[in-house]
Design an enzyme around this catalytic site. Structure first.
Site, PDB file in Angstrom:
ATOM      1  N   ASP A 115     -16.984 -14.965 -10.414  1.00  0.00           N
ATOM      2  CA  ASP A 115     -15.732 -15.508  -9.638  1.00  0.00           C
ATOM      3  C   ASP A 115     -16.094 -16.385  -8.578  1.00  0.00           C
ATOM      4  O   ASP A 115     -15.998 -16.409  -7.462  1.00  0.00           O
ATOM      5  CB  ASP A 115     -14.957 -14.123  -9.103  1.00  0.00           C
ATOM      6  CG  ASP A 115     -13.623 -14.673  -8.505  1.00  0.00           C
ATOM      7  OD1 ASP A 115     -12.907 -15.475  -8.892  1.00  0.00           O
ATOM      8  OD2 ASP A 115     -13.249 -13.893  -7.564  1.00  0.00           O
ATOM      9  N   GLN A 165      -6.852  -6.881  -2.651  1.00  0.00           N
ATOM     10  CA  GLN A 165      -6.275  -5.918  -3.498  1.00  0.00           C
ATOM     11  C   GLN A 165      -6.595  -4.409  -3.290  1.00  0.00           C
ATOM     12  O   GLN A 165      -5.669  -3.658  -3.498  1.00  0.00           O
ATOM     13  CB  GLN A 165      -6.623  -6.441  -4.975  1.00  0.00           C
ATOM     14  CG  GLN A 165      -5.844  -7.393  -5.426  1.00  0.00           C
ATOM     15  CD  GLN A 165      -6.089  -8.686  -4.625  1.00  0.00           C
ATOM     16  OE1 GLN A 165      -7.294  -9.107  -4.496  1.00  0.00           O
ATOM     17  NE2 GLN A 165      -5.086  -9.527  -4.233  1.00  0.00           N
ATOM     18  N   GLY A 172      -8.865  -2.885  -0.910  1.00  0.00           N
ATOM     19  CA  GLY A 172      -9.662  -2.537   0.364  1.00  0.00           C
ATOM     20  C   GLY A 172      -8.980  -3.439   1.392  1.00  0.00           C
ATOM     21  O   GLY A 172      -8.543  -4.528   1.463  1.00  0.00           O
ATOM     22  N   GLU A 182       2.323   0.274 -14.053  1.00  0.00           N
ATOM     23  CA  GLU A 182       3.978   0.481 -13.973  1.00  0.00           C
ATOM     24  C   GLU A 182       4.868  -0.727 -14.231  1.00  0.00           C
ATOM     25  O   GLU A 182       5.670  -0.917 -15.074  1.00  0.00           O
ATOM     26  CB  GLU A 182       4.501   0.869 -12.585  1.00  0.00           C
ATOM     27  CG  GLU A 182       3.984   2.383 -12.234  1.00  0.00           C
ATOM     28  CD  GLU A 182       4.471   2.664 -10.784  1.00  0.00           C
ATOM     29  OE1 GLU A 182       4.887   3.926 -10.896  1.00  0.00           O
ATOM     30  OE2 GLU A 182       4.488   1.886 -10.108  1.00  0.00           O
ATOM     31  N   ASP A 188       6.784   6.425 -10.563  1.00  0.00           N
ATOM     32  CA  ASP A 188       6.412   7.572  -9.839  1.00  0.00           C
ATOM     33  C   ASP A 188       7.043   7.829  -8.341  1.00  0.00           C
ATOM     34  O   ASP A 188       6.668   8.516  -7.568  1.00  0.00           O
ATOM     35  CB  ASP A 188       5.066   7.600  -9.517  1.00  0.00           C
ATOM     36  CG  ASP A 188       4.439   6.353  -8.644  1.00  0.00           C
ATOM     37  OD1 ASP A 188       5.416   5.777  -8.345  1.00  0.00           O
ATOM     38  OD2 ASP A 188       3.153   6.432  -8.548  1.00  0.00           O
ATOM     39  N   SER A 217      14.773 -21.216  20.305  1.00  0.00           N
ATOM     40  CA  SER A 217      14.724 -22.550  20.677  1.00  0.00           C
ATOM     41  C   SER A 217      15.270 -23.540  19.809  1.00  0.00           C
ATOM     42  O   SER A 217      15.498 -24.663  19.918  1.00  0.00           O
ATOM     43  CB  SER A 217      13.187 -23.017  21.104  1.00  0.00           C
ATOM     44  OG  SER A 217      12.440 -22.915  19.902  1.00  0.00           O
ATOM     45  N   LEU A 227     -10.419  -7.271   9.607  1.00  0.00           N
ATOM     46  CA  LEU A 227     -11.019  -8.793   9.708  1.00  0.00           C
ATOM     47  C   LEU A 227     -10.395  -9.375   8.224  1.00  0.00           C
ATOM     48  O   LEU A 227     -10.080 -10.670   8.314  1.00  0.00           O
ATOM     49  CB  LEU A 227     -12.534  -8.816   9.228  1.00  0.00           C
ATOM     50  CG  LEU A 227     -13.229  -8.127  10.388  1.00  0.00           C
ATOM     51  CD1 LEU A 227     -14.967  -8.239   9.787  1.00  0.00           C
ATOM     52  CD2 LEU A 227     -13.340  -9.414  11.698  1.00  0.00           C
ATOM     53  N   GLN A 256       6.136   1.627  -4.500  1.00  0.00           N
ATOM     54  CA  GLN A 256       5.113   0.812  -4.504  1.00  0.00           C
ATOM     55  C   GLN A 256       4.799   0.547  -6.457  1.00  0.00           C
ATOM     56  O   GLN A 256       4.831   1.563  -6.872  1.00  0.00           O
ATOM     57  CB  GLN A 256       3.696   0.980  -4.218  1.00  0.00           C
ATOM     58  CG  GLN A 256       3.745   1.462  -2.637  1.00  0.00           C
ATOM     59  CD  GLN A 256       3.991  -0.076  -1.788  1.00  0.00           C
ATOM     60  OE1 GLN A 256       3.392  -1.242  -2.302  1.00  0.00           O
ATOM     61  NE2 GLN A 256       4.320   0.012  -0.752  1.00  0.00           N
ATOM     62  N   TYR A 313      13.288 -24.210  16.835  1.00  0.00           N
ATOM     63  CA  TYR A 313      12.026 -24.865  16.577  1.00  0.00           C
ATOM     64  C   TYR A 313      11.120 -23.440  15.869  1.00  0.00           C
ATOM     65  O   TYR A 313      11.154 -22.528  17.246  1.00  0.00           O
ATOM     66  CB  TYR A 313      11.307 -25.593  17.400  1.00  0.00           C
ATOM     67  CG  TYR A 313      12.076 -27.043  17.588  1.00  0.00           C
ATOM     68  CD1 TYR A 313      11.900 -28.049  16.850  1.00  0.00           C
ATOM     69  CD2 TYR A 313      12.816 -27.189  18.756  1.00  0.00           C
ATOM     70  CE1 TYR A 313      12.591 -29.205  17.065  1.00  0.00           C
ATOM     71  CE2 TYR A 313      13.423 -28.264  19.077  1.00  0.00           C
ATOM     72  CZ  TYR A 313      13.462 -29.158  18.083  1.00  0.00           C
ATOM     73  OH  TYR A 313      14.153 -30.390  18.562  1.00  0.00           O
TER      74      TYR A 313
END
EC number: 2.7.11.1
Length: 599
Positions: free
Chosen positions: A257, A143, A145, A458, A449, A523, A139, A453, A525
């Site tokens: 938030d 960040q 999960g 880091e 490491d 095409s 769904l 990623q 576009y």
């Protein structure tokens, strides 16, 4: 876990003009040598990485979609490692922003058992999630999960399941944040406008939160979809939003938030309840308690939060910003980049002169003024807001339609221009080895490491190595700007896209190659179907395709031709009128290059 005080959707392409010439000049002076792949300074003690040789016109566009010398870390899961993004998820979490900035005392204390032992986060043994629920389609993604549709095996009833990978919980604070989010959701359970939690489960790989499925869409999307919108309806929505704030505060919880993306409708029906979601940044508080960690989202963050001395009054400010947008379609304080937004929040003036404010009632303006007082001691409390005549049922809010421009502005504001960021990623992945040799070495230097990623820690260490003295909130903003797929880390392709020099982006062959990536059928576009396919390939679900096209489609034919595509790549941030002039120099990649002290 929620968003930090970092990049808003429409300012992601313009970032950190403030860390520019000074940093580059310092690098020229040779004060900080940039380590090479093996940790030693490169460039004969000049502190620079070897500059990539100039590209040749016939250089092959070899796809570079893997990190250099990738060393796979043993992991217990292949599950996606990002938390639900509220704007894309039906159960909701934050909008794709980075992990929250909070001061850390080095060295960072690692939680060695979090990703290995069952019960290491919840501190209790739970039932098996898979015994009770079957997981379905994704769904949303954020960040920490990923949120999935899940079905209860015994009843067939649908819920949402947010799975947070334990290997992402690096510090004790990270683990405590997850525990607190669960505790707060249980604490507030039963309120009709708060998303309900069904249960929390933990296995060796992840913590799973099963919660109510909110399939009715986001607050702004519903307003735009209906097409008819009155000031009285805005007052009704304000009553719900501030009502949640009052309940939270009365129960000793500060949300921290509040933003439109964190309000979803329970279902598609006309009478569907509006639900508050994502308590990842929420915290328990006592009256008079002062907090100092800078969290939230730029447009909605209170000035005292930026000053690192705040209490529950900050939630009222955020709610006031939402009400301002509900009435006029744009935020009260905005700029082309995060630094500018923070300056406006601290010092900007409220605009009640521009359209449609002259036609909005004095009661509405009075309420907004009193909610957006910079002195928190003089600001209305949530309880006082609910007693204001404009908010009350049968109060002063007139039942006349708001200007139609409000809806169009609201739609622009709520829709991200993800196409430009995807295009930059495509260009980055189609550069030759020679063109990105220096950037490859820099990636290897930061990715200590060798996981392929770059994590926040880091990046923070890497920036310190090159002498960039940035606040944690600024570093998180850089993460947000570069992290296209909202995974919470920067992979190799994202890093290259974020550090590309503008002359590479402007090259005709690179622009055309990027256009061809989206133009699947050749095409000439880019259609809505092709854009949908590209979004799926980038892991971006439930995006507003029509709005993405409309922002670029200059001739209004419902598709994007090559000239429109190039114009998009050369424009500054979209969505709001530009406060500053500029072209490609306003790209989000500039902030990253400046922070890393690159030319």
């Amino acid at each position: 876990m929620g968003n930090t005080c970092v990049g808003p959707s429409i300012s992601k392409n313009g970032f950190f003009q403030s860390v520019s010439t000074v940093l580059w000049k310092a690098r020229q002076d040779g004060d900080d040598a940039l380590p090479g792949a093996n940790g030693a300074p490169d460039g004969g003690g000049q502190g620079r990485l070897p500059a990539p040789p100039p590209p040749t016109s016939d250089a092959p566009l070899a796809v570079q979609n893997k990190p250099p010398e990738h060393v796979k870390i043993v992991s217990t899961t292949d599950t996606a490692s990002a938390e639900q993004d509220a704007s894309k998820s039906s159960a909701g979490s934050d909008s794709g922003e980075a992990a929250r900035p909070r001061p850390r005392v080095p060295p960072v204390k690692r939680v060695s058992s979090a990703g290995l032992l069952v019960g290491s986060v919840l501190k209790r043994k739970t039932e098996s999630l898979k015994d009770k629920y079957s997981l379905g389609r994704k769904l949303g993604q954020g960040q920490f999960g990923t949120t999935y549709l899940c079905v209860e095996r015994a009843t067939g009833k649908e819920f949402a399941c947010k799975s947070i990978l334990k290997r992402k919980l690096v510090t004790d604070d990270d683990v405590e944040d997850v525990r607190r989010e669960i505790q707060i959701m249980y604490h507030l359970a039963g309120h009709p406008n708060v998303i309900s939690i069904r249960g929390a489960y933990e296995d060796a790989v992840a913590v799973h939160l099963v919660m109510e499925l909110c399939a009715g869409g986001e607050l702004f999307d519903r307003i735009v979809q209906k097409g008819h919108y009155t000031e009285r309806k805005a007052a009704e929505l304000a009553r719900v939003i501030v009502g949640v704030v009052e309940v939270c505060h009365s129960m000793g919880v500060m949300h921290r938030d509040l933003k439109p993306e964190n309000f979803l409708f329970a279902d598609q029906t006309e009478e569907a309840a509006l639900k508050t979601i994502d308590f990842g940044l929420s915290i328990f508080f006592r009256p008079g308690q002062v907090f100092t960690d800078v969290v939230g989202s730029p447009y909605y963050v209170a000035p005292e939060v930026l000053k690192k001395k705040y209490g529950q009054e900050a939630d009222v400010w955020s709610a006031g910003v939402i009400i301002y947008i509900l009435l006029c379609g744009v935020p009260p304080f905005w700029a082309e980049n995060e630094q500018g937004i923070f300056e406006e929040v601290l010092h900007g003036r409220l605009d009640f002169q521009s359209e449609p404010w002259p036609s909005i009632s004095e009661g509405a303006k009075d309420l907004v003024r009193r909610m957006l007082v910079r002195d928190p001691k003089k600001r209305l409390t949530a309880h006082e807001v609910l007693r204001h005549p404009w908010v009350q049922v049968g109060g002063l809010a007139p039942d006349k339609p708001l200007d139609s421009a409000v809806l169009s502005r609201m739609k622009q504001f709520s829709a991200m221009n993800k196409l430009k960021k995807m295009a930059l990623r495509v260009i980055a992945e189609n550069l030759s080895e020679d063109e990105i040799a220096g950037l490859k070495e820099m990636f290897k230097m930061i990715d200590t490491d060798n996981s392929g990623q770059i994590t926040f820690e880091e990046l923070k260490v890497g920036l310190k190595k090159v002498g960039a003295n940035l606040q944690e909130s600024e570093i998180y903003a850089l993460m947000q700007a570069a992290d296209v797929d909202n995974s919470g880390t920067i992979d190799y392709g994202e890093f290259i896209a974020a550090t590309l020099h503008m002359n590479k982006i402007e090259r005709e062959d690179h622009l055309f190659a990027a256009f061809q990536y989206f133009d699947k059928d050749g095409s000439g576009y880019i259609t809505a179907d092709e854009l949908q396919l590209a979004c799926e390939e980038f892991g971006l679900g439930d995006v507003q395709l029509e709005e993405m096209i409309r922002e670029v489609d200059e001739d209004n034919d419902g598709r994007i031709d090559y000239n429109e595509f190039v114009a998009m790549m050369q424009k500054p941030t979209m969505g709001l009128p530009a406060k500053k002039s500029g072209g490609l120099q306003n790209s989000f990649s500039i902030g990253f290059r400046e922070a890393l002290r690159m030319s």
